[in-house]
Scaffold this motif. Structure first.
Motif, PDB file in Angstrom:
ATOM      1  N   PRO A 342       0.818  -1.222   0.000  1.00 30.03           N
ATOM      2  CA  PRO A 342       0.000   0.000   0.000  1.00 30.03           C
ATOM      3  C   PRO A 342       0.847   1.265   0.000  1.00 30.03           C
ATOM      4  CG  PRO A 342      -0.876  -1.608   1.557  1.00 30.03           C
ATOM      5  CD  PRO A 342       0.444  -2.146   1.083  1.00 30.03           C
ATOM      6  N   GLU A 343       1.988   1.224   0.695  1.00 26.54           N
ATOM      7  CA  GLU A 343       2.845   2.403   0.764  1.00 26.54           C
ATOM      8  C   GLU A 343       3.432   2.750  -0.598  1.00 26.54           C
ATOM      9  OE1 GLU A 343       2.045   0.699   4.488  1.00 26.54           O
ATOM     10  OE2 GLU A 343       3.064  -0.259   2.782  1.00 26.54           O
ATOM     11  N   VAL A 344       3.811   1.742  -1.374  1.00 23.75           N
ATOM     12  CA  VAL A 344       4.354   1.986  -2.715  1.00 23.75           C
ATOM     13  C   VAL A 344       3.259   2.498  -3.643  1.00 23.75           C
ATOM     14  CG1 VAL A 344       5.386   0.901  -4.744  1.00 23.75           C
ATOM     15  CG2 VAL A 344       6.207   0.304  -2.455  1.00 23.75           C
ATOM     16  N   LEU A 345       2.096   1.880  -3.593  1.00 23.42           N
ATOM     17  CA  LEU A 345       0.988   2.305  -4.449  1.00 23.42           C
ATOM     18  C   LEU A 345       0.624   3.760  -4.187  1.00 23.42           C
ATOM     19  CD1 LEU A 345      -1.385  -0.800  -4.297  1.00 23.42           C
ATOM     20  CD2 LEU A 345       0.116  -0.124  -6.179  1.00 23.42           C
ATOM     21  N   ALA A 346       0.720   4.194  -2.959  1.00 21.62           N
ATOM     22  CA  ALA A 346       0.324   5.560  -2.593  1.00 21.62           C
ATOM     23  C   ALA A 346       1.156   6.621  -3.298  1.00 21.62           C
ATOM     24  CB  ALA A 346       0.420   5.751  -1.084  1.00 21.62           C
ATOM     25  N   GLY A 347       2.306   6.246  -3.830  1.00 24.96           N
ATOM     26  CA  GLY A 347       3.164   7.212  -4.510  1.00 24.96           C
ATOM     27  C   GLY A 347       2.785   7.454  -5.954  1.00 24.96           C
ATOM     28  N   TYR A 348       1.719   6.818  -6.443  1.00 22.31           N
ATOM     29  CA  TYR A 348       1.354   6.924  -7.856  1.00 22.31           C
ATOM     30  C   TYR A 348      -0.044   7.496  -8.035  1.00 22.31           C
ATOM     31  CZ  TYR A 348       5.488   4.112  -8.610  1.00 22.31           C
ATOM     32  OH  TYR A 348       6.781   3.671  -8.626  1.00 22.31           O
ATOM     33  N   ASP A 349      -0.237   8.077  -9.217  1.00 24.92           N
ATOM     34  CA  ASP A 349      -1.555   8.572  -9.604  1.00 24.92           C
ATOM     35  C   ASP A 349      -2.317   7.544 -10.425  1.00 24.92           C
ATOM     36  OD1 ASP A 349      -1.316  11.443  -8.676  1.00 24.92           O
ATOM     37  OD2 ASP A 349       0.405  11.347 -10.028  1.00 24.92           O
ATOM     38  N   VAL A 350      -1.573   6.695 -11.166  1.00 23.95           N
ATOM     39  CA  VAL A 350      -2.204   5.725 -12.063  1.00 23.95           C
ATOM     40  C   VAL A 350      -1.465   4.392 -12.007  1.00 23.95           C
ATOM     41  CG1 VAL A 350      -2.740   5.148 -14.468  1.00 23.95           C
ATOM     42  CG2 VAL A 350      -3.043   7.477 -13.666  1.00 23.95           C
ATOM     43  N   LEU A 351      -2.219   3.296 -11.959  1.00 21.69           N
ATOM     44  CA  LEU A 351      -1.684   1.958 -12.165  1.00 21.69           C
ATOM     45  C   LEU A 351      -2.029   1.545 -13.592  1.00 21.69           C
ATOM     46  CD1 LEU A 351      -2.964   0.180  -8.914  1.00 21.69           C
ATOM     47  CD2 LEU A 351      -0.892   1.541  -9.228  1.00 21.69           C
ATOM     48  N   LEU A 352      -1.040   1.173 -14.382  1.00 22.61           N
ATOM     49  CA  LEU A 352      -1.277   0.728 -15.758  1.00 22.61           C
ATOM     50  C   LEU A 352      -0.924  -0.742 -15.848  1.00 22.61           C
ATOM     51  CD1 LEU A 352      -0.365   2.573 -19.038  1.00 22.61           C
ATOM     52  CD2 LEU A 352      -0.098   0.113 -18.822  1.00 22.61           C
ATOM     53  N   SER A 353      -1.906  -1.554 -16.171  1.00 17.91           N
ATOM     54  CA  SER A 353      -1.694  -2.994 -16.230  1.00 17.91           C
ATOM     55  C   SER A 353      -1.302  -3.450 -17.634  1.00 17.91           C
ATOM     56  CB  SER A 353      -2.952  -3.743 -15.790  1.00 17.91           C
ATOM     57  OG  SER A 353      -2.762  -5.141 -15.933  1.00 17.91           O
ATOM     58  N   ASN A 354      -0.064  -3.916 -17.750  1.00 13.80           N
ATOM     59  CA  ASN A 354       0.395  -4.642 -18.932  1.00 13.80           C
ATOM     60  C   ASN A 354       0.811  -6.043 -18.470  1.00 13.80           C
ATOM     61  OD1 ASN A 354       0.983  -4.820 -21.728  1.00 13.80           O
ATOM     62  ND2 ASN A 354       3.162  -4.533 -21.310  1.00 13.80           N
ATOM     63  N   TRP A 355       0.044  -6.558 -17.535  1.00 14.37           N
ATOM     64  CA  TRP A 355       0.322  -7.817 -16.828  1.00 14.37           C
ATOM     65  C   TRP A 355      -0.936  -8.670 -16.875  1.00 14.37           C
ATOM     66  CZ3 TRP A 355      -2.059 -10.297 -12.798  1.00 14.37           C
ATOM     67  CH2 TRP A 355      -1.324 -11.232 -12.065  1.00 14.37           C
ATOM     68  N   ASN A 356      -0.782  -9.951 -17.052  1.00 15.48           N
ATOM     69  CA  ASN A 356      -1.933 -10.834 -16.881  1.00 15.48           C
ATOM     70  C   ASN A 356      -1.485 -12.241 -16.473  1.00 15.48           C
ATOM     71  OD1 ASN A 356      -1.442 -12.543 -19.153  1.00 15.48           O
ATOM     72  ND2 ASN A 356      -2.605 -11.204 -20.507  1.00 15.48           N
ATOM     73  N   ALA A 357      -2.465 -13.015 -16.049  1.00 16.55           N
ATOM     74  CA  ALA A 357      -2.223 -14.405 -15.642  1.00 16.55           C
ATOM     75  C   ALA A 357      -3.035 -15.336 -16.530  1.00 16.55           C
ATOM     76  CB  ALA A 357      -2.606 -14.582 -14.179  1.00 16.55           C
ATOM     77  N   PHE A 358      -3.135 -14.977 -17.805  1.00 13.39           N
ATOM     78  CA  PHE A 358      -3.994 -15.707 -18.727  1.00 13.39           C
ATOM     79  C   PHE A 358      -3.365 -17.023 -19.176  1.00 13.39           C
ATOM     80  CE2 PHE A 358      -5.612 -16.706 -22.967  1.00 13.39           C
ATOM     81  CZ  PHE A 358      -6.982 -16.601 -22.779  1.00 13.39           C
ATOM     82  N   GLY A 359      -4.207 -18.032 -19.326  1.00 12.63           N
ATOM     83  CA  GLY A 359      -3.794 -19.307 -19.932  1.00 12.63           C
ATOM     84  C   GLY A 359      -2.663 -19.997 -19.194  1.00 12.63           C
ATOM     85  N   LYS A 360      -1.629 -20.399 -19.945  1.00 11.71           N
ATOM     86  CA  LYS A 360      -0.493 -21.125 -19.373  1.00 11.71           C
ATOM     87  C   LYS A 360       0.434 -20.212 -18.595  1.00 11.71           C
ATOM     88  CE  LYS A 360      -0.527 -24.625 -23.051  1.00 11.71           C
ATOM     89  NZ  LYS A 360       0.261 -25.261 -24.150  1.00 11.71           N
ATOM     90  N   ASN A 361       0.242 -18.911 -18.721  1.00  8.55           N
ATOM     91  CA  ASN A 361       1.048 -17.944 -17.994  1.00  8.55           C
ATOM     92  C   ASN A 361       0.758 -18.073 -16.493  1.00  8.55           C
ATOM     93  OD1 ASN A 361       2.677 -15.694 -17.529  1.00  8.55           O
ATOM     94  ND2 ASN A 361       0.957 -14.290 -17.738  1.00  8.55           N
ATOM     95  N   GLN A 362       1.760 -18.369 -15.683  1.00 11.96           N
ATOM     96  CA  GLN A 362       1.563 -18.608 -14.251  1.00 11.96           C
ATOM     97  C   GLN A 362       2.480 -17.720 -13.416  1.00 11.96           C
ATOM     98  OE1 GLN A 362      -0.807 -20.584 -12.914  1.00 11.96           O
ATOM     99  NE2 GLN A 362      -1.548 -20.953 -14.991  1.00 11.96           N
ATOM    100  N   PRO A 363       2.165 -16.443 -13.285  1.00 10.68           N
ATOM    101  CA  PRO A 363       2.991 -15.569 -12.445  1.00 10.68           C
ATOM    102  C   PRO A 363       2.758 -15.847 -10.967  1.00 10.68           C
ATOM    103  CG  PRO A 363       1.080 -14.391 -13.221  1.00 10.68           C
ATOM    104  CD  PRO A 363       1.046 -15.733 -13.893  1.00 10.68           C
ATOM    105  N   ALA A 364       3.583 -15.223 -10.138  1.00  8.40           N
ATOM    106  CA  ALA A 364       3.439 -15.398  -8.691  1.00  8.40           C
ATOM    107  C   ALA A 364       2.080 -14.885  -8.233  1.00  8.40           C
ATOM    108  CB  ALA A 364       4.557 -14.650  -7.969  1.00  8.40           C
TER     109      ALA A 364
END
Length: 516
Positions: A342-364
């Motif tokens: 939460p502390e890191v997020l508070a430093g930003y105005d916008v979160l831009l998602s170029n991330w996904n967990a679709f299909g065989k993609n298995q991120p943490a």
């Protein structure tokens, strides 16, 4: 004869700044503080050019003058071109208040939320005695509620479009030019102050005092007895930084957007201008003005990436470059969003998602704490942007899908990247204001799941389904603004000029508080 439109106001929440009340009048909207007028915006079609008067600080300094004897066409804080196609839209007959060129208010619509007023106007410009306008304007005026210091702002954004013929915006020539006059150069959004403001001081972004006809990003006026006006010129404006017309003896000031030379708009061409006027209760300093300028013009964006079933290693640098080159954003990249706090997020105005967990993609996986922080960030006013497949994750997380607006679900599909048109549906929306339909070569999704609260502002025709499919969407989650752009399959697709403009406009809109 013009039809008069009533201003529609919707009061939806309780006041947040003690003693402040917003009131609706016939063709006007005003804010009163402890029984005294803080500001009034007159937008009555019968009066033509809209204006602010009075305009005061929360400590009681009244800055503006209305129709002073020396220049009765001056209207507090107002906008006017000088000449359009040689016709004078600035000066008026002293008795009738009529100009050779008419500024006609055709439509007004407004809302109030959390003591912030938003007023949309449709305006036309035409020589007196003629029916057909030569130019049209879509104007958005936003007056924000005062913050805890008593500071408040007025945002003014207008897009002008030449209609059937070329439009030439001109001014009285300046000294050194043929027919030049000592008073030449002025036109645009201006502030005429009252006699009590004489003796006040002007300071600009370059540290100069009363720098008449000098280029600057902003000019600060400090009133003799306290109270300040900070007038800022946006970097996206043509001719930025504008040269400023400053007349301390009136007193009068404003960015003279066509100071040096006339500007021509070809038939159908558009130009957009954005300004912010900040009203401060005390004496403004150069340091404070600089901070406010940076806050207004440069927002902090973090791109979440590091996992995607697309080539994120190529698209992430492309997204970062587009945003940074616009001059509007500071951009960071996080390749392990699961480690955010939460502390890191508070430093930003916008979160831009170029991330996904679709299909065989298995991120943490994301922790429950992070998921809560993510939702709280947007709900409390943070902006959210999803690009292409950046929304395709967490299919059992309802809040996430409300934030992402559109995602991949059963029945969604696409064909190989190909050429198609992108057309805008909401021409008056702040994201699409001033943007034009464009052609691109990209991957076009069909039948994406669109959240019920989302608004589709752009779409493209799918040869596969025979339907127009959404390509850009906007929405609100709590106090946060959400923008989703389903284009951008590859870095090559992101080179498209239309894509770049739409992305920047969407991120800029998401970066502002939902109440601004």
């Amino acid at each position: 004869m013009m039809k008069k439109r009533m201003l529609l106001i919707l009061l939806v929440s309780a006041p947040a700044f003690a003693g402040l009340e917003l009131r609706q009048g016939a063709g006007s909207i005003a804010a009163w503080l402890d029984g005294k007028a803080l500001w009034t915006y007159n937008c009555d079609p019968a009066d033509g050019k809209p204006w602010f008067h009075p305009l005061a600080s929360t400590e009681g300094t009244v800055f503006t003058d209305l129709r002073p004897e020396d220049h009765p066409w001056h209207r507090g804080v107002w906008f006017s071109w000088k000449f359009i196609n040689g016709v004078n839209y600035w000066e008026e007959e002293r008795e009738t208040h009529a100009s050779a060129g008419e500024t006609r208010i055709r439509k007004v619509a407004g809302t109030i939320k959390d003591q912030t007023a938003r007023i949309n106007l449709e305006i036309e410009y035409a020589p007196a005695g003629t029916e057909a306008p030569v130019m049209r304007e879509n104007r958005l005026v936003v007056v924000a509620a005062p913050d805890e210091t008593g500071t408040y702002s007025i945002d003014w954004s207008s897009t002008f479009q030449a209609l059937e013929k070329t439009v030439v915006l001109d001014r009285t020539p300046i000294p050194g030019q043929p027919g030049g006059k000592s008073w030449g150069g002025y036109a645009g959004w201006s502030v005429r102050m009252n006699a009590a403001m004489k003796g006040g001081t002007f300071l600009d972004s370059e540290g100069r005092e009363s720098a008449h006809r000098a280029a600057a990003a902003w000019t600060l006026f400090n009133a003799p007895e306290g109270g300040s006006l900070l007038f800022m010129d946006h970097p996206d404006n043509f001719g930025h930084p504008s040269k400023w017309y400053i007349a301390p003896g009136m007193p009068f000031f404003g960015p003279a957007v066509i100071h040096d030379a006339p500007q021509a708009l070809q038939a159908g061409e558009t130009r957009t201008l954005n300004y912010r006027l900040v009203v401060l209760p005390g004496i403004g300093t150069r340091e404070a003005a600089s901070r406010l300028w940076k806050k207004w013009t440069r927002k902090n964006v973090v791109i979440l990436t590091g996992a995607n079933n697309h080539d994120w290693q190529a698209t992430t640098p492309a997204l970062k470059a587009i945003l940074e080159e616009s001059g509007n954003f500071n951009v960071d990249v996080v390749t392990h969003p699961e480690q955010l706090s939460p502390e890191v997020l508070a430093g930003y105005d916008v979160l831009l998602s170029n991330w996904n967990a679709f299909g065989k993609n298995q991120p943490a996986p994301w922790s429950g704490e992070l998921k809560k922080a993510y939702v709280d960030f947007v709900r409390k006013g943070g902006g959210h942007v999803a690009v292409h497949a950046g929304s395709s994750s967490f299919y059992d997380w309802d809040d996430y899908h409300a934030i992402c607006l559109a995602t991949w679900k059963g029945g969604t599909g696409h064909r190989k990247p190909h050429g198609f048109d992108v057309r805008f549906l909401e021409s008056g929306h702040p994201v699409s204001l001033g943007l034009e339909n464009f052609e691109t070569s990209d991957e076009l999704w069909f039948k994406p799941f669109v959240h019920p609260d989302a608004t589709v502002i752009a779409e493209s025709f799918s040869q596969h389904t025979g339907n127009w499919e959404p390509t850009a969407l906007t929405g609100q989650f709590g106090e946060g603004r959400c923008f989703t752009l389903l284009l951008g399959h590859s870095a090559a697709a992101m080179e498209n000029r239309g894509f770049r403009k739409l992305l920047v406009a969407g991120v800029r809109w998401a970066a502002d508080d939902a109440t601004d």
